[in-house]
Design a protein around this motif. Structure first.
Motif, PDB file in Angstrom:
ATOM      1  N   TRP A 149      60.987  25.722   2.197  1.00  0.00           N
ATOM      2  CA  TRP A 149      60.732  25.404   3.603  1.00  0.00           C
ATOM      3  C   TRP A 149      62.035  25.238   4.378  1.00  0.00           C
ATOM      4  CZ3 TRP A 149      56.437  21.294   2.304  1.00  0.00           C
ATOM      5  CH2 TRP A 149      55.287  21.972   1.879  1.00  0.00           C
ATOM      6  N   TYR A 152      62.857  28.641   5.387  1.00  0.00           N
ATOM      7  CA  TYR A 152      61.982  28.951   6.520  1.00  0.00           C
ATOM      8  C   TYR A 152      62.606  28.409   7.818  1.00  0.00           C
ATOM      9  CZ  TYR A 152      57.780  29.973   3.630  1.00  0.00           C
ATOM     10  OH  TYR A 152      56.871  30.494   2.761  1.00  0.00           O
ATOM     11  N   LEU A 153      63.027  27.137   7.746  1.00  0.00           N
ATOM     12  CA  LEU A 153      63.537  26.456   8.937  1.00  0.00           C
ATOM     13  C   LEU A 153      64.820  27.098   9.443  1.00  0.00           C
ATOM     14  CD1 LEU A 153      62.988  24.122  10.855  1.00  0.00           C
ATOM     15  CD2 LEU A 153      64.353  22.645   9.371  1.00  0.00           C
ATOM     16  N   SER A 156      63.901  30.318  11.123  1.00  0.00           N
ATOM     17  CA  SER A 156      63.233  30.016  12.393  1.00  0.00           C
ATOM     18  C   SER A 156      64.241  29.563  13.445  1.00  0.00           C
ATOM     19  CB  SER A 156      62.169  28.930  12.185  1.00  0.00           C
ATOM     20  OG  SER A 156      61.212  29.331  11.233  1.00  0.00           O
ATOM     21  N   THR A 194      61.633  27.829  17.361  1.00  0.00           N
ATOM     22  CA  THR A 194      61.803  27.452  15.951  1.00  0.00           C
ATOM     23  C   THR A 194      60.491  26.953  15.376  1.00  0.00           C
ATOM     24  OG1 THR A 194      64.143  26.887  16.284  1.00  0.00           O
ATOM     25  CG2 THR A 194      63.046  25.924  14.370  1.00  0.00           C
ATOM     26  N   THR A 197      57.878  29.905  15.111  1.00  0.00           N
ATOM     27  CA  THR A 197      58.226  30.841  14.032  1.00  0.00           C
ATOM     28  C   THR A 197      57.965  30.208  12.674  1.00  0.00           C
ATOM     29  OG1 THR A 197      59.953  31.817  15.423  1.00  0.00           O
ATOM     30  CG2 THR A 197      60.046  32.286  13.067  1.00  0.00           C
ATOM     31  N   PHE A 198      58.376  28.954  12.513  1.00  0.00           N
ATOM     32  CA  PHE A 198      58.189  28.245  11.245  1.00  0.00           C
ATOM     33  C   PHE A 198      56.706  28.134  10.894  1.00  0.00           C
ATOM     34  CE2 PHE A 198      57.632  24.297   8.815  1.00  0.00           C
ATOM     35  CZ  PHE A 198      58.538  24.490   7.785  1.00  0.00           C
ATOM     36  N   TRP A 199      55.889  27.786  11.880  1.00  0.00           N
ATOM     37  CA  TRP A 199      54.475  27.542  11.606  1.00  0.00           C
ATOM     38  C   TRP A 199      53.682  28.837  11.496  1.00  0.00           C
ATOM     39  CZ3 TRP A 199      51.880  23.919   9.470  1.00  0.00           C
ATOM     40  CH2 TRP A 199      50.505  23.839   9.620  1.00  0.00           C
ATOM     41  N   GLY A 202      55.350  31.028   8.552  1.00  0.00           N
ATOM     42  CA  GLY A 202      55.368  30.396   7.240  1.00  0.00           C
ATOM     43  C   GLY A 202      54.011  29.959   6.733  1.00  0.00           C
TER      44      GLY A 202
END
Length: 475
Positions: A149, A152-153, A156, A194, A197-199, A202
């Motif tokens: 994660w 991911y962050l 993002s 951010t 994109t992350f949610w 991911g």
């Protein structure tokens, strides 16, 4: 009641596959992400009076720069034309090859694909990820999830950060952002992008394609029996049976051995053998998977393939398969392409022939005229002299269509220097606002006339703006 109406969401763990369509997806992902992240950093020399960023949306000065192209606010028709081209381009692609945009180039698809590769890097391929999902939350699982994660962050954050660089000088804004000196709107924009994109990339993934995005419903209405789509040829594959069953009962089973690899590789978890579904994004990974299996068991490829519904009916009746490229040459796609190309050609022509000199005129309405003590009549106008070159230019403003003796002057030119023509300097890439006064001699009549703007350089560009001269009794 709710459990009867809604199915609980299931995480899709797609299996890694190799093949021509998968490699094409790699290529599209590499190209699109490179363009997105790198473009703001490309420099482009436009001279000392214009920004040197190749692609820049300069909101402060209301300009859009793309390499040698500079779009001004009054030229918004270029942007409108590009948007129309994009829409017709989507219609063209959809009518030709179904939801290929969704399968390869949609931002949701590209970032989801990127995050799925990160999943494989940290958690392994499909079966390993399924086992890890079911495993209890041990320290090792928490550490692995935290590391994944975090990646991911970072991606993002880079995605949101890259977006704001299109709206200001990239190196300057990046330094200001890192030092905490950027405008608040920059931090708010990056935070929003951010988070989304992350949610969405991911965790939501196929949920966005199936439930949130309206485009699949629109595309479904645009497909017809002549559109190329990813299709399972059921007359060839059914009834399904394993290799052992097929060996024991020759001629009783189709080519599909029910290995479910086509389902395992699908990024949205669709079983293409059940026919067309809203979740199918036409990425064709199931074709790669099925062709691989057919090769291994010694059967011809194409059990799952790009084909039209019309072609499928013909093949089921015994006709030979038609090359896919022939399905593209039909009136509908050719009409879309002709319209798309025509708009593009028109925009290129307009771009190549446009003038870099522009003039707009606004007459004063209150008062509409002034009667001078010598009997002459004066009108006042606001002139906007636009220089769209990346260098300062001298420009001549002349009166056209007024009687002899008509003269003008400006706030920067005294009444004693009034003349039918005035020369004014206009800065590079700028609009100069000029307050102009025009008088006609006593006893003359006036009505419609024009201001003519001429650049005093080798280009000698010219623009005219029609207006009226108001006389006593004519208002």
């Amino acid at each position: 009641m709710g459990s009867a109406l809604y199915e609980k969401g299931k995480t899709v763990h797609n299996k890694r596959i190799d093949g021509p369509f998968r490699r094409f997806k790699w290529l599209v992902m590499l190209v699109t992400l490179t363009i997105y992240y790198v473009t703001p950093w490309i420099r482009w020399d436009r001279g000392p009076y214009a920004p040197d960023q190749a692609v820049l949306v300069d909101l402060a000065h209301r300009r859009f720069y793309m390499f040698d192209i500079e779009i001004w606010p009054h030229e918004f028709y270029f942007v409108a034309g590009l948007l129309i081209m994009a829409g017709i381009g989507l219609f063209l692609v959809t009518s030709a090859v179904g939801r290929a945009w969704c399968g390869y180039a949609c931002p949701q698809t590209v970032w989801t694909d990127l995050f799925q590769h990160i999943d494989r890097l940290f958690d392994g391929d499909r079966n390993a990820r399924i086992r890890l999902d079911k495993a209890p939350w041990t320290a090792a699982k928490i550490a692995r999830r935290g590391a994944k994660w975090s990646v991911y962050l970072v991606i993002s954050l880079l995605t949101g950060g890259a977006w704001i660089l299109y709206f200001a000088d990239a190196p300057t804004l990046a330094r200001a952002f890192i030092n905490g000196e950027a405008p608040p709107v920059a931090y708010a924009t990056v935070a929003i992008l951010t988070g989304t994109t992350f949610w969405l990339g991911g965790f939501m993934r196929e949920q966005v394609c199936i439930y949130m995005c309206p485009w699949p419903r629109i595309q479904a209405a645009m497909l017809d029996e002549k559109s190329l789509i990813v299709t399972y040829k059921h007359w060839r594959g059914e009834p399904r049976g394993s290799l052992k069953k097929a060996a024991k009962n020759p001629g009783q089973y189709g080519d599909c051995i029910d290995c479910n690899l086509c389902v395992a590789v699908c990024p949205t978890g669709v079983d293409i053998r059940q026919g067309q579904q809203i979740g199918c994004i036409t990425c064709a990974l199931c074709i790669d998977a099925c062709d691989k299996v057919m090769k291994e068991i010694g059967r011809p490829r194409g059990l799952i393939d790009y084909a039209t519904l019309e072609q499928c009916k013909a093949e089921a009746a015994g006709a030979a398969p038609m090359p896919a490229w022939k399905a593209l040459l039909r009136p509908r796609t050719l009409i879309y392409f002709t319209i798309w190309a025509g708009i593009g050609a028109g925009l290129l022509f307009a771009l190549g022939t446009r003038s870099h000199t522009d003039l707009t005129v606004s007459p004063d309405r209150n008062p509409p005229y002034m009667l001078m003590k010598d009997g002459s009549v004066r009108n006042a106008y606001t002139l906007r002299l636009r220089n769209m070159e990346a260098r300062p230019r001298q420009m001549e403003v002349a009166l056209v269509g007024l009687a002899d003796g008509a003269v003008m002057w400006t706030d920067g030119i005294s009444r004693d220097q009034a003349a039918p023509r005035q020369i004014l300097a206009v800065p590079a890439n700028a609009t100069r606002l000029v307050r102009a006064y025009v008088t006609v001699p006593p006893g003359t009549s006036a009505g419609a006339f024009a201001f003519r703007l001429t650049s005093l350089d080798e280009q000698r560009e010219r623009d005219e703006a029609a207006t009226t001269f108001t006389m006593p009794g004519s208002e």
